[in-house]
Design a protein around this motif. Structure first.
Motif, PDB file in Angstrom:
ATOM      1  N   THR A  76       0.820  -1.210   0.000  1.00 49.76           N
ATOM      2  CA  THR A  76       0.000   0.000   0.000  1.00 49.76           C
ATOM      3  C   THR A  76       0.857   1.265   0.000  1.00 49.76           C
ATOM      4  O   THR A  76       0.475   2.257  -0.618  1.00 49.76           O
ATOM      5  CB  THR A  76      -0.949   0.033   1.216  1.00 49.76           C
ATOM      6  OG1 THR A  76      -0.202  -0.116   2.410  1.00 49.76           O
ATOM      7  CG2 THR A  76      -1.986  -1.069   1.121  1.00 49.76           C
ATOM      8  N   ASP A  77       2.001   1.248   0.662  1.00 50.67           N
ATOM      9  CA  ASP A  77       2.879   2.425   0.670  1.00 50.67           C
ATOM     10  C   ASP A  77       3.338   2.767  -0.743  1.00 50.67           C
ATOM     11  O   ASP A  77       3.379   3.932  -1.136  1.00 50.67           O
ATOM     12  CB  ASP A  77       4.082   2.209   1.579  1.00 50.67           C
ATOM     13  CG  ASP A  77       3.687   2.092   3.044  1.00 50.67           C
ATOM     14  OD1 ASP A  77       2.651   2.702   3.424  1.00 50.67           O
ATOM     15  OD2 ASP A  77       4.392   1.400   3.796  1.00 50.67           O
ATOM     16  N   ARG A  78       3.682   1.765  -1.503  1.00 46.66           N
ATOM     17  CA  ARG A  78       4.131   1.977  -2.886  1.00 46.66           C
ATOM     18  C   ARG A  78       2.995   2.536  -3.741  1.00 46.66           C
ATOM     19  O   ARG A  78       3.202   3.418  -4.577  1.00 46.66           O
ATOM     20  CB  ARG A  78       4.636   0.665  -3.479  1.00 46.66           C
ATOM     21  CG  ARG A  78       5.188   0.812  -4.874  1.00 46.66           C
ATOM     22  CD  ARG A  78       5.906  -0.487  -5.288  1.00 46.66           C
ATOM     23  NE  ARG A  78       6.341  -0.362  -6.665  1.00 46.66           N
ATOM     24  CZ  ARG A  78       5.769  -0.992  -7.677  1.00 46.66           C
ATOM     25  NH1 ARG A  78       4.752  -1.799  -7.469  1.00 46.66           N
ATOM     26  NH2 ARG A  78       6.202  -0.837  -8.914  1.00 46.66           N
ATOM     27  N   ILE A  79       1.791   2.044  -3.524  1.00 49.08           N
ATOM     28  CA  ILE A  79       0.633   2.529  -4.286  1.00 49.08           C
ATOM     29  C   ILE A  79       0.390   4.008  -3.987  1.00 49.08           C
ATOM     30  O   ILE A  79       0.208   4.818  -4.893  1.00 49.08           O
ATOM     31  CB  ILE A  79      -0.610   1.687  -3.966  1.00 49.08           C
ATOM     32  CG1 ILE A  79      -0.437   0.265  -4.490  1.00 49.08           C
ATOM     33  CG2 ILE A  79      -1.872   2.326  -4.559  1.00 49.08           C
ATOM     34  CD1 ILE A  79      -1.484  -0.702  -4.020  1.00 49.08           C
ATOM     35  N   VAL A  80       0.456   4.373  -2.713  1.00 46.75           N
ATOM     36  CA  VAL A  80       0.246   5.779  -2.315  1.00 46.75           C
ATOM     37  C   VAL A  80       1.364   6.644  -2.904  1.00 46.75           C
ATOM     38  O   VAL A  80       1.112   7.733  -3.418  1.00 46.75           O
ATOM     39  CB  VAL A  80       0.184   5.903  -0.778  1.00 46.75           C
ATOM     40  CG1 VAL A  80       0.203   7.356  -0.348  1.00 46.75           C
ATOM     41  CG2 VAL A  80      -1.055   5.195  -0.245  1.00 46.75           C
ATOM     42  N   GLU A  81       2.568   6.147  -2.853  1.00 45.51           N
ATOM     43  CA  GLU A  81       3.697   6.891  -3.398  1.00 45.51           C
ATOM     44  C   GLU A  81       3.549   7.142  -4.899  1.00 45.51           C
ATOM     45  O   GLU A  81       3.782   8.244  -5.380  1.00 45.51           O
ATOM     46  CB  GLU A  81       4.989   6.110  -3.126  1.00 45.51           C
ATOM     47  CG  GLU A  81       6.247   6.775  -3.607  1.00 45.51           C
ATOM     48  CD  GLU A  81       7.461   5.914  -3.320  1.00 45.51           C
ATOM     49  OE1 GLU A  81       8.131   5.496  -4.284  1.00 45.51           O
ATOM     50  OE2 GLU A  81       7.706   5.640  -2.118  1.00 45.51           O
ATOM     51  N   ARG A  82       3.127   6.143  -5.622  1.00 47.07           N
ATOM     52  CA  ARG A  82       2.968   6.275  -7.083  1.00 47.07           C
ATOM     53  C   ARG A  82       1.783   7.179  -7.427  1.00 47.07           C
ATOM     54  O   ARG A  82       1.794   7.848  -8.453  1.00 47.07           O
ATOM     55  CB  ARG A  82       2.760   4.895  -7.703  1.00 47.07           C
ATOM     56  CG  ARG A  82       4.032   4.065  -7.689  1.00 47.07           C
ATOM     57  CD  ARG A  82       3.829   2.716  -8.293  1.00 47.07           C
ATOM     58  NE  ARG A  82       3.541   2.862  -9.723  1.00 47.07           N
ATOM     59  CZ  ARG A  82       3.196   1.843 -10.507  1.00 47.07           C
ATOM     60  NH1 ARG A  82       3.089   0.645 -10.018  1.00 47.07           N
ATOM     61  NH2 ARG A  82       2.951   2.056 -11.775  1.00 47.07           N
TER      62      ARG A  82
END
Length: 61
Positions: free
Chosen positions: A53-59
Motif C-alpha cells: 500500500t505504501d508503494r501505491i500511495v507513493e505512485r
C-alpha cells in the motif's frame, strides 16, 4: 378490481430499456472477466510483485 396495463408504446419502450441495460451489464461483466484473466496470467508469469500500500500511495502522489 382494477388492472393497469401498459400501453404498447410504453411496453416497447420498457422492453427496449431492459434490453439495453442487460447488454450493458453483459459488456461490463465481459470486461471484468478480461481484467481478471489478465491479472491471473500476470500472476502465473510472475510479473506481479507483493501488494504494497505504501508503494501505491507513493505512485499516486
Amino acid at each position: 378490481m382494477t388492472t393497469t396495463m401498459l400501453r404498447p408504446a410504453k411496453s416497447c419502450e420498457a422492453l427496449r430499456d431492459w434490453k439495453l441495460r442487460r447488454e450493458l451489464r453483459h459488456e461490463e461483466l465481459a470486461a471484468l472477466k478480461a481484467d481478471i484473466d489478465q491479472a491471473l496470467n500476470e500472476v502465473a508469469a510472475g510479473r506481479l510483485s507483493e501488494f504494497n500500500t505504501d508503494r501505491i500511495v507513493e505512485r499516486a502522489g
